[in-house]
Scaffold this active site. Structure first.
Site, PDB file in Angstrom:
ATOM      1  N   HIS A  21      72.464  32.991  94.235  1.00 38.85           N
ATOM      2  CA  HIS A  21      72.769  34.399  93.943  1.00 38.85           C
ATOM      3  C   HIS A  21      73.421  34.498  92.565  1.00 38.85           C
ATOM      4  CE1 HIS A  21      74.159  38.500  94.342  1.00 38.85           C
ATOM      5  NE2 HIS A  21      73.634  38.597  95.550  1.00 38.85           N
TER       6      HIS A  21
ATOM      7  N   ARG B 153      66.707  37.559  92.172  1.00 38.71           N
ATOM      8  CA  ARG B 153      67.878  36.697  92.060  1.00 38.71           C
ATOM      9  C   ARG B 153      67.586  35.362  91.384  1.00 38.71           C
ATOM     10  NH1 ARG B 153      70.430  38.008  98.083  1.00 38.71           N
ATOM     11  NH2 ARG B 153      71.151  40.118  97.531  1.00 38.71           N
TER      12      ARG B 153
END
Length: 642
Positions: free
Chosen positions: A272, A335
């Protein structure tokens, strides 16, 4: 040496037009009459979004359900940590969204490494999830006129993400929890808290029960049933430092794998891009800052490497590199793309902060445009959390962020019915591999967990219960005795080592190996090297770990030791999977395979498939099975977000 095999995996994907497949499949499945459902016992392991929604729904349908929770309360499940939102193709914003567009975005976002049929079903069900949650009273954000609000997330050019400020996972979990506890109160569902699965029990090749350990008393307990559902989350904590709760682990899935369930795509891990950076060796976990912040926050670094002037740097000296590289999506690229871009900037000497291993997420322009009160109404609890952790006020100075391990797209291989290669054993939510390919789009984890629990498994489990002749099985069956004896012996072995290393020290060392060699960037040489390093560390663990206390009562060190032992075994398969997959796709980035612009370069000729690993015994090579992926509706292309 890896053994390779093809042709054993039957995905059970129905034919026909993709828009009709799920409805047709449901009609073709066998049914269990309402009066007969109470005759079947279903064991649900895990009570996060997937487990709680499945437990509530199956119990409501009339099945005899027992749910097992590793925590003292289902409300402590890691699903509660999800912040930003949940996707659904409602098109409330009238901006061009549709079920097909959500399907397309998800397949593309996963870099074409997921089943089309599963993804389309997920997109199709997404609209029903929102209706279900609203009826439960989930307090989604609303527009001034009362309609449900939406915002954008990475990998999409429409606003389809429903949210409850920065607490969406918590509110959705409370909705599922309320449905589950209603069934507990009515006596239709039994809830067993503080239990950890140690073994899946098979009788005549079918999953018929489990052995668990009571984490409070240390007692070993047996439970028999007609089906077992694993809803136990992902394995991101193999990296030690991740955004996952510390109790998140691979044990349930790994123990099932060692008893016949194939493990699919273990190297597909999501990094992330929006997390609070590592600040010291003392940390035991990392903190996520929601992707939703990139709606209004702008990501930047100095234009000149080594420029340490900090956040007061004038705009003309800043490089808003995501907006520069990807003008169509800007800061809301997927991401994996955003994470690699941040790493590249920091590695090249453009990083900010004391360590140089972070980038800025700046809200100055949004505050000037919309006002501080508007930004506070959207992200107030997230800003507060950031300030409490870092001591910096993000209303006044930019946040500092850096990528961190967050989610795992790999998991137990399941067919279209969510059934593993062990008949009667199902895997839901993040515990399976099925919907996200090599990279999950933001706000899709909550969508999958609730789709599996509320809508998919209630239909498909009937095919197993009505379609197989299940003879009565009790916990006195010899298979239960053998499973319990093996679990006891495993724990007694851990307690008997009495070495000098703590469990955490070995886990931390494993995590560093995984991050350095299997993190955002991987190479063939590095993966080959880390396999031997992991094997050596596993030997160290079994010769020199120290687990204090006994197994006859509460012993958190024994719990951790069992999980780390499984992580050490799993890590070797993870590295092997990454080594064999000689391509880059989504979160799996092999430095040898990239475009001239540094993007992931797939090899569709040789690797357009799911890799599912079969356990063949201790210290024996696993067999790598493949399930070919076919793309009828979304054309295979090189991903571009420019």
């Amino acid at each position: 040496m890896v053994k390779n095999s093809t042709g054993l995996l039957d995905s059970k994907v129905p034919g026909g037009d993709i828009a009709d497949r799920w409805d047709k499949h449901k009609f073709d499945l066998k049914l269990v009459a309402p009066a007969n459902r109470r005759k079947f016992k279903v064991l649900v392991v895990g009570t996060g979004l997937a487990g709680a929604s499945a437990s509530a729904t199956l119990s409501e349908l009339g099945y005899d359900v027992t749910a097992f929770c590793i925590h003292g309360s289902p409300r402590r499940a890691h699903s509660i940590a999800a912040q930003g939102g949940i996707n659904a193709a409602k098109n409330y914003q009238n901006d061009g969204d549709s079920v097909f567009r959500l399907f397309y975005d998800t397949v593309k976002g996963g870099d074409f490494r997921s089943r089309e049929s599963n993804v389309h079903r997920l997109a199709q069900i997404s609209t029903e999830i929102i209706d279900q949650c609203v009826s439960q009273g989930v307090p989604f954000a609303r527009e001034y006129g009362g309609t449900l609000a939406n915002r954008s997330f990475g990998g999409a050019q429409v606003s389809r993400t429903f949210y409850a400020r920065g607490q969406t996972g918590q509110q959705l979990l409370l909705g599922a929890y309320s449905g589950m506890m209603r069934q507990v109160q009515s006596g239709h569902l039994k809830l067993m808290t503080s239990r950890e699965l140690l073994s899946v029990v098979k009788v005549d090749g079918v999953a018929r029960g489990i052995v668990v350990r009571n984490l409070t008393t240390g007692a070993y307990e047996r439970f028999a049933g007609d089906a077992v559902l694993l809803c136990t989350g992902g394995y991101g904590n193999v990296f030690f430092l991740s955004t996952n709760a510390k109790k998140s682990n691979v044990t349930a899935a790994w123990r099932a794998h060692k008893n016949g369930a194939f493990f699919a795509n273990p190297c597909f891990t999501q990094i992330h891009p929006t997390c609070i950076p590592v600040s010291g060796d003392y940390q035991s976990k990392l903190t996520l800052m929601s992707e939703s912040l990139r709606n209004d926050g702008r990501v930047w670094v100095p234009k000149e490497a080594g420029d340490k002037r900090g956040p007061e740097m004038p705009p003309e000296d800043r490089d808003y590199y995501l907006e520069r590289r990807y003008p169509s999506f800007g800061n809301l690229v997927p991401r994996d793309v955003a994470s690699r871009a941040s790493k590249e900037r920091c590695d090249a000497g453009y990083g900010v902060g004391e360590t140089g291993m972070s980038v800025y997420l700046d809200f100055r322009d949004a505050i000037a445009r919309d006002g501080e009160d508007t930004i506070r109404s959207k992200y107030g609890n997230l800003f507060q959390m950031y300030e409490r952790i870092t001591g910096e006020d993000p209303y006044r100075v930019p946040m500092r962020i850096y990528p961190a391990v967050h989610y795992t797209m790999g998991g137990l291989w399941v067919d279209y019915n969510l059934e593993t290669t062990v008949p009667g054993l199902f895997a839901l939510g993040e515990a399976n591999f099925s919907d996200h390919g090599a990279n999950r789009l933001g706000a899709s984890a909550l969508m999958q967990g609730l789709a599996d629990g509320y809508f998919v498994i209630p239909a498909t489990i009937a095919g197993h219960l009505a379609g197989r002749k299940l003879q009565p099985v009790g916990t006195d069956d010899p298979a239960f005795g053998e499973a319990e004896a093996a679990a006891r012996a495993h724990n007694e072995r851990l307690l008997g080592i009495k070495g000098s290393r703590t469990v955490d020290s070995i886990h931390r060392e494993l995590g560093l190996l995984m991050w350095d060699y299997c993190g955002m960037a991987r190479t063939g040489a590095g993966l080959t090297e880390v396999k031997s390093k992991i094997a050596a560390l596993r030997e160290t663990f079994w010769n020199d770990v120290r687990v204090p206390g006994s197994g006859r009562d509460l012993n958190t060190e024994l719990e951790k030791a069992g999980r780390v032992a499984d992580f050490l075994e799993f890590a070797e398969v993870f590295a092997e999977d990454a080594l064999v997959r000689e391509e880059s796709c989504g979160g799996h980035f092999r430095e040898e395979y990239q475009t001239e612009e540094g993007e992931a370069l797939r090899d569709d000729k040789n690797f357009c498939h799911v890799a599912a690993w079969e356990f063949n015994g201790e210290d024996k090579a696993s067999t790598r099975h493949t399930e070919p992926l076919e793309f009828e509706y979304v054309k295979l292309t090189q991903r571009s977000y420019k």
